[in-house]
Each structure stands twice: as C-alpha cells, then as structure tokens.
Design a protein around this motif. Structure first.
Motif, mmCIF file in Angstrom:
data_model
loop_
_atom_site.group_PDB
_atom_site.id
_atom_site.type_symbol
_atom_site.label_atom_id
_atom_site.label_comp_id
_atom_site.label_asym_id
_atom_site.label_seq_id
_atom_site.Cartn_x
_atom_site.Cartn_y
_atom_site.Cartn_z
ATOM 1 N N THR A 165 0.865 -1.173 0.000
ATOM 2 C CA THR A 165 0.000 0.000 0.000
ATOM 3 C C THR A 165 0.899 1.220 0.000
ATOM 4 N N ASN A 166 0.719 2.081 -0.995
ATOM 5 C CA ASN A 166 1.540 3.284 -1.131
ATOM 6 C C ASN A 166 0.652 4.506 -1.249
ATOM 7 N N ALA A 167 1.175 5.609 -0.747
ATOM 8 C CA ALA A 167 0.551 6.913 -0.956
ATOM 9 C C ALA A 167 1.685 7.871 -1.310
ATOM 10 N N ALA A 168 1.517 8.609 -2.401
ATOM 11 C CA ALA A 168 2.587 9.505 -2.857
ATOM 12 C C ALA A 168 2.011 10.853 -3.248
ATOM 13 N N VAL A 169 2.854 11.891 -3.129
ATOM 14 C CA VAL A 169 2.497 13.245 -3.524
ATOM 15 C C VAL A 169 3.684 13.826 -4.287
ATOM 16 N N GLN A 178 8.746 15.638 -3.686
ATOM 17 C CA GLN A 178 8.104 14.347 -3.877
ATOM 18 C C GLN A 178 8.213 13.575 -2.576
ATOM 19 N N GLY A 179 7.117 12.949 -2.168
ATOM 20 C CA GLY A 179 7.109 12.155 -0.952
ATOM 21 C C GLY A 179 6.267 10.909 -1.139
ATOM 22 N N GLU A 180 6.611 9.871 -0.402
ATOM 23 C CA GLU A 180 5.868 8.623 -0.512
ATOM 24 C C GLU A 180 5.932 7.881 0.817
ATOM 25 N N PHE A 181 4.841 7.209 1.161
ATOM 26 C CA PHE A 181 4.779 6.330 2.315
ATOM 27 C C PHE A 181 4.368 4.961 1.820
ATOM 28 N N MET A 182 4.997 3.897 2.355
ATOM 29 C CA MET A 182 4.727 2.529 1.918
ATOM 30 C C MET A 182 4.507 1.638 3.137
#
Length: 167
Positions: free
Chosen positions: A4-8, A18-22
């Motif tokens: 599950t990823n969320a990125a901006v 740019q950022g992302e959480f996994m």
C-alpha cells in the motif's frame, strides 16, 4: 505481498518535491514493513540540486508454514540431528529481532547538459539504527564479524554518478 503506497508530487518548474509512504504486508518469511521518503529540490537553469530523507522499519511478526510432507520429513531429520524437538508446523519469527530500522540522507545534483540527457551525482549517508539486518546471533543478509554498525554509531556512504537519457 500486499503493498500500500501513498505519494504526492509537486513541480512548478522552479521548485519540486516528492514524498511517498509505503506499508508492506507479506505472507512469506519476510516481515511486514513501513518506509517513507521526502525529496526537495530547486532548478537553477540546467542544474537541479536536491536533498532527500528516507527511513525504513520492519515490523515483528511470526509466520507459520505448512510444508510439503516430503520436505517436512527432511526438515524434521535436520531438526532431530540438531538435538531439537520436531514441530507440527514450523515458523519464522522475523529472524529473531524485534525490528530493523534505518534512515538515509541524500544530497545530489542533476545537470541537464543536452536535450533528453542528464548527468547526476548523488551522495547517500545510510545509517543503520538497529540490528543492521542481522538477527541476535549475527546472522542475516550480510554476514559480518564484529560489532553492529548501529551499536557503534557507524554509517555507510555511497556515491553514485549516473547518466540518464531518453531515446
């Protein structure tokens, strides 16, 4: 795996971020994990310096495996030879450590020297915060004698030069 990823991403031509959480869930011997990064940069003509911070952490859990009967018999034989008791089901408990934590600081610059071509220089400072990927007995993905880098506050530095092009 279940990832599950969320990125901006933000880019107005001058500034970029740019950022992302996994989050990883695994039905294998690999543990569940979380990780994230944030990169910030600015363009000065053909040059784009940037900085980045990332972290990763494994999450403890025990995995149970049902083995093929022929393979289980071979495993049982090895377990008995080691003087241990055989089990109905075998498990892997995240390689005997609670978690594995690390973070990385990055600084780099991109030089767009021609249309569709860029040269990049990047320096990473990898900092193991716990266990260095090894279990409590010193085993793991990298076999190393001596103290853990995380226990003596040691870092790993990586310098990369790359050439990017679009064809």
């Amino acid at each position: 795996f279940n990832l599950t990823n969320a990125a901006v991403v933000y880019d107005d031509g001058k500034y970029f971020a740019q950022g992302e959480f996994m989050h990883r869930r695994s039905a294998s011997a690999l543990s569940d994990a979380i990780g994230a990064y944030l990169t910030l940069g600015m363009r000065f003509g053909d040059f784009s310096p940037y900085i980045s911070y990332s972290f990763g952490k494994t999450l403890k859990e025990t995995k149970y495996f049902d083995l093929d009967p022929a393979y289980k018999a071979a495993v049982d034989e090895g377990v008995l030879a080691a003087g241990l008791d055989v089990a109905d089901r075998y498990s892997v408990s995240d390689f005997n450590f609670t978690s594995n934590k690390q973070n990385t600081l990055t600084a780099g610059v991109r030089y767009d020297f021609a249309p569709n071509m860029a040269l990049k220089l990047q320096v990473d400072k990898f900092r193991p915060l716990e266990h260095d990927g090894r279990d409590s007995f010193g085993n793991g993905l990298i076999i190393v004698d001596g103290p853990l880098l995380s226990s003596i506050d040691r870092n790993v530095y990586v310098t990369t030069v790359s050439f990017d092009f679009i064809f």
